[in-house]
Design an enzyme around this catalytic site. Structure first.
Site, short mmCIF file in Angstrom:
data_model
loop_
_atom_site.label_atom_id
_atom_site.label_comp_id
_atom_site.label_asym_id
_atom_site.label_seq_id
_atom_site.Cartn_x
_atom_site.Cartn_y
_atom_site.Cartn_z
N HIS A 1 -2.13 7.18 8.90
CA HIS A 1 -1.59 6.48 7.74
C HIS A 1 -0.39 7.23 7.16
O HIS A 1 -0.54 8.32 6.62
CB HIS A 1 -2.66 6.31 6.67
CG HIS A 1 -2.14 5.54 5.49
ND1 HIS A 1 -1.91 4.20 5.51
CD2 HIS A 1 -1.76 5.96 4.26
CE1 HIS A 1 -1.42 3.81 4.35
NE2 HIS A 1 -1.33 4.86 3.57
N HIS B 1 2.35 4.65 0.99
CA HIS B 1 2.53 5.29 2.29
C HIS B 1 3.15 6.67 2.13
O HIS B 1 4.07 7.03 2.88
CB HIS B 1 3.38 4.41 3.21
CG HIS B 1 2.57 3.39 3.95
ND1 HIS B 1 2.07 2.26 3.35
CD2 HIS B 1 2.15 3.33 5.26
CE1 HIS B 1 1.39 1.55 4.24
NE2 HIS B 1 1.43 2.17 5.41
N ASP C 1 3.46 -1.92 5.76
CA ASP C 1 2.50 -2.75 6.51
C ASP C 1 2.92 -4.21 6.59
O ASP C 1 2.27 -5.00 7.30
CB ASP C 1 1.11 -2.65 5.87
CG ASP C 1 0.50 -1.27 6.07
OD1 ASP C 1 1.09 -0.44 6.77
OD2 ASP C 1 -0.57 -1.03 5.50
N GLU D 1 -7.28 -1.89 7.38
CA GLU D 1 -8.43 -2.37 6.62
C GLU D 1 -8.55 -3.89 6.62
O GLU D 1 -9.58 -4.44 6.20
CB GLU D 1 -8.37 -1.84 5.18
CG GLU D 1 -8.63 -0.36 5.05
CD GLU D 1 -7.36 0.48 5.21
OE1 GLU D 1 -6.37 -0.01 5.77
OE2 GLU D 1 -7.38 1.64 4.77
N GLU E 1 3.95 5.35 11.97
CA GLU E 1 4.60 4.43 11.03
C GLU E 1 5.97 4.95 10.61
O GLU E 1 6.93 4.18 10.47
CB GLU E 1 3.72 4.22 9.79
CG GLU E 1 2.46 3.41 10.11
CD GLU E 1 1.62 3.14 8.87
OE1 GLU E 1 1.02 2.06 8.80
OE2 GLU E 1 1.56 4.02 7.98
N HIS F 1 -2.20 -3.60 8.83
CA HIS F 1 -2.96 -2.80 7.86
C HIS F 1 -4.39 -2.72 8.36
O HIS F 1 -5.12 -3.72 8.38
CB HIS F 1 -2.88 -3.51 6.50
CG HIS F 1 -3.67 -2.91 5.40
ND1 HIS F 1 -3.41 -1.66 4.88
CD2 HIS F 1 -4.71 -3.41 4.67
CE1 HIS F 1 -4.27 -1.42 3.89
NE2 HIS F 1 -5.07 -2.45 3.75
N GLU G 1 0.84 -1.20 0.00
CA GLU G 1 0.00 0.00 0.00
C GLU G 1 0.88 1.25 0.00
O GLU G 1 1.88 1.31 0.70
CB GLU G 1 -0.87 0.01 1.27
CG GLU G 1 -1.89 1.12 1.30
CD GLU G 1 -2.60 1.24 2.64
OE1 GLU G 1 -2.03 0.79 3.66
OE2 GLU G 1 -3.71 1.79 2.67
#
Lengths: 259, 259, 259, 259, 259, 259
Positions: free
Chosen positions: B178, B37, B46, B123, B183, B121, B35
């Site tokens: 996010h 970032h 992730d 989701e 992170e 992650h 994904e």
């Protein structure tokens, strides 16, 4: 994140986007498995090898390597010992098909139009075909009909002369090369710290009747989990294999994805 | 293959089998995604983070880390920018559910009775729940009813005091973290060579209306792909996070998987 | 059949057709569940409330309310007590996804291009997203790419000031508002004959560790089935909630579905 | 919530639990659809009627009525006009099968061992059978083999004498009774405010060749959406139907679910 | 391979291709089952009969007969005795739907635009409809919207006068004609060597209550597996049926597939 | 119906039941396809051949032959020319898997515990494995764990000596034996009226690069649809093949299904 990495997931999205959006740069997708490979090797062989082949090919061709599939289809008795063995951790066929279909469609959404699947696990083969077929079908429904997908298993690039060099006593056949000379030599060349050749069980090549039985019959396969002995493996053989296969794959990709 | 590795797939099958067959040793399974970032980080965040959390926890608890899921569920606009962004490469919900169901059942076949999923992650969360539910259902049909599964997202182990230390100007909330301070700090601590903080786009935290719209509206999310600015990230903060989360997770696992 | 009803299924087809075929009139679709809501409330709360919100919003906006989904996704321990509780009657994730996908596509066939989902059951959230994603994908395959779907959970429209008014002793968080002050107050305002507040069990708000365990641990959740005490609920609070949420939703729909 | 309601979802979970956990009390589950029913009736007929039959039967037998399925299988041209008509809103067969399977299994989890499905929409019939078959199969896998399911369509309880009374000019057959005398009379008896008999289109009974064509041919079915004229419908006939069918169903359930 | 065969699979591909690629020639697809048909008949009746009807119709119309579906949907108690009987070998509904969908799409790929399904097994009916619906939907996604599919069950072409001739003592109804006079007479006319009329069990027509029960109740159906007595069957009646049905079907196909 | 037929579906159910209910008698299930086989052979080769092998084996072993699967998995370019060729009519992988799973479970319900699949179409292989795996899994859930399934492709029983006799100029390999000497010889021996050897196209054996490309590249395969020339085929070779394969299969079944 590295602007120069050949691993797609090590790029930032703007760097990745710049590389792939016009569809020229191929994505190389390793499809592996978590599978027992005898007493002398770890269970990640089918991931490590196609990732490394993909990496080397990407270095030479400007392609990008996508994150590997870390789990694959069920081990078959005649090519991987059977799915009843401890450690082998497999997906249903439909799951592998769906995962591949999904990911191919996502790369297409990014603009990618050239994909090469690097299969590291024999049993994945037919489910890979189905995953591609479903992805291409759905892409067509969505108006994309110029996606091209190449599928290869690196061992298919070992030519007859190389086979003679590597197997002076005779080649047992790819199907029972599970945990044998090919894979072990490659691992010795690439990840020697992950091989304990001294723990390998020497045995005659597995020999099966011309049919299959389910549930599998444990007495048919060597208890070691390998189907042919890895004792003759060496890092030198691994280097030969690496060179032959990488050369062959690079050539194939230049043919199929010209310019 | 290393007899001492905490990574299950780096063991040979006999070593793995000896570790897991009595069901005591937990398997830690990182569930990631590919994904975007933001401009300053790669797309493997992730995966890298839950793998590292799992590795550290395994070191302290004797657990084994399974190969990560390298692809996850679709990015949501309010927590990952939206699944239309380049680079983000996602699975359908049913695919993730099936893959998790399959793998959990395979570990159960090996004898494993304790599994902890390390979600990287956001989701993935609900599809993880469904995958577990289906796996436990089918295991029960097969006569196995003593499997226990723990699910965690490492960020949920950051306590309020730590939040205050890390976000002295106020915490924007996990949902829009996010590509933000959390992170990025972890990546700076663990993989600084993969972060280009100077490329990060500074912006106000994303602010969304109290509903969702599909197809997503690009104008709702920052064009950078991050939902809050990572500018205040630092390796020091990353170290704090690592310590707090690992401590918390180790304690949780000792509670749930005693002895 | 009533020519003026806001409920789509109470119209004859010619009346419905005249309303929707040009795509302007939104369809409001309540997504509920049959789920236990403690000792003091019935198990239809998650249907009754979104239907009523949809009805009120439809009255003010000219939208039509579709028949509700009467069953939803599995109750989660931390937001609904857990799917092992008697009375809770749930669908697999894939079933909810498919049902929503099918119905959205049918409305599109009628000409509808604006749909708002009124979610009444927290656990439906992610499967709703997947259902929409699949519907929009298939609609696109069929040549329809102008469908717009809004998703909302009415409680997300309760602003901070209202929260302070309703929870003077502190707000426990939406996640554990299951069978608590919010839902009970709304039911007292709308369907007082279906509430027995005197049977409600008073207890401290449920408090969970920062991870989940499967199978769920009954000892983690209050035996009553509620996650926070409904004792402070009142019809007055319900009226406030109704007004705040309906106002907010009407405004949102006027923004997203202008003219 | 009402301790005495015949509607299961209007009970609190402890009251419901007390009723069903020993398996004696049957659950009556109405399976409807949202389907056009001509110019003179709304599109909820197939929900309202089985719900009311179930309610009346529950009153006499001590059974409980579950929330209805509000959407059903696709309308067929020869029995509902065809699924191309505006307003008809249908599920794929697999979706209906899955939803029924899921819900039946949940009731079994609660302790229920007697279920009666009240079908209100002809086209649901075979998918109901499949849903039951899959549910019973999975229940058996889970160790439950004493579930009994009755399926009925209320119109099958209209005996020949009643048919003669209701259709003095001759009975067109149940298949084309869509929106005709049967359903309209029942609606006139139960929900007269939802019927506009003056808007009904009078026409000869639909007559079809002995085969089907797909896509359906609009010219085969009356443009009104009804397959036989409802002009002879009356509340009196509806009352007769109610009495005959309820009596028949009550008798059937007493036979199949004795004491 | 025969250039003149009416069986599509007996042609070589170039001959087949020449016949079908312009879409005019219809494909006739028999959909059967392996199902018990009493003591006096084999279990392939539902395949043999539609294949023979299709063959005769093809001879008269220039159509081609595709390979039959040899397995079908589950036998229902009231129309085939029930799926618990020995020998009956059935598919799940979803499997039949998928198989039909796949095959219809393949014929469309060849250029075929006219297909007629010859159903030989009552219980296939609704799953056939769903299979067609899904195929037409996907074909439309792929840009093909001119496929026309006719579905028929040969017995629906027996007119009232013929029924009177064949059943002078009264017609029991098609639903319980399982293994009765119709099928047995046809088999006597076509495959007399496969019928042992002397083994047939004579019994009164099965009589069922107006509802279904699952699991099926063996005591409801005759132990023989037939639902009405075949004793009055004869080859002469079979010839009449063949003529009446073939004439009717040929006429229908000339109407629907003119020129 | 014939009490002595080796074809299961030609038996009445009582005769079939008497044969299979104690589990000793094996069921032989031919799995074919409808697939182009060049200019000189029909498209039913992959059904006719395994049916005949099964019939002969059944004659010698007392087994029963089930109705064949008449459609199979998609033709692959390197083993069948590719699924874009006219006439080839294929199923999705999931469909074939489901159909096989369903049928195996039904035979188990009848009491059968020994099944041998006779595959006539190379591409079916892996989906057959998955179908068996799912069937055995579900049978186990249902309490049946003594089912044994043998899978074979008749050509695997051709030993090296026979290959030398049949291919004096060298053996091209089974993979490209599509429509070549093997199949054509067998058809000449068994169904000479269906072969037009004079129409066969003579060409060099197909030669493919060591990878696959999707969509398939028509220029890779001979336009005839065969992958090796059938010109050297003869009925005599067919007789040899029949004898060798039948002998081998009979021996295998006596080994696996003793007594």
């Amino acid at each position: 994140m590295s602007e120069q990495s050949v691993f797609a997931a090590e790029l930032s999205w703007p760097d990745y986007d710049a590389r792939v959006r016009d569809g020229k740069v191929p994505i190389l997708l390793p499809i592996g498995s978590m599978e027992q490979h005898g007493h002398h090797m770890p269970m990640n062989v089918d991931v490590l090898l196609p990732v490394e082949f993909a990496r080397r090919v990407a270095m030479q061709t400007g392609a990008l390597v996508a994150p590997p599939f870390t789990y694959g289809y069920k081990s078959h008795q005649k090519s991987g010992g059977g799915n009843y063995l401890p450690g082998t951790t497999s997906l249903d066929g439909a799951t592998l098909v769906a995962a591949l279909r999904d990911v191919l469609k996502e790369f297409a959404r990014h603009g990618v139009r050239r994909i090469c699947l690097f299969n590291g696990h024999f049993e994945n083969s037919w489910f890979i075909i189905e995953g591609i077929d479903l992805a291409l079908r759905e892409l067509k429904w969505g108006g994309i009909d110029d996606m091209k997908v190449v599928v290869l298993s690196y061992w298919d690039f070992v030519d007859k002369d190389t086979i003679k060099r590597l197997y002076p006593k005779g080649f047992p056949g790819w199907e029972i090369e599970h945990g044998g000379v090919l894979e072990t030599s490659l691992m010795l060349a690439l990840h020697p710290e992950q091989v304990r050749l001294e723990r390998a069980i020497d045995h005659a090549p597995a020999s099966f009747p011309p049919y299959d039985v389910y549930p599998p019959k444990p007495e048919w396969a060597p208890a070691s989990g390998t189907l042919s002995s890895p004792k003759e493996a060496s890092a030198e053989k691994g280097e030969i294999l690496l060179q032959v296969c990488v050369d062959g794959i690079v050539k194939a990709l230049k043919t199929e994805f010209p310019n």
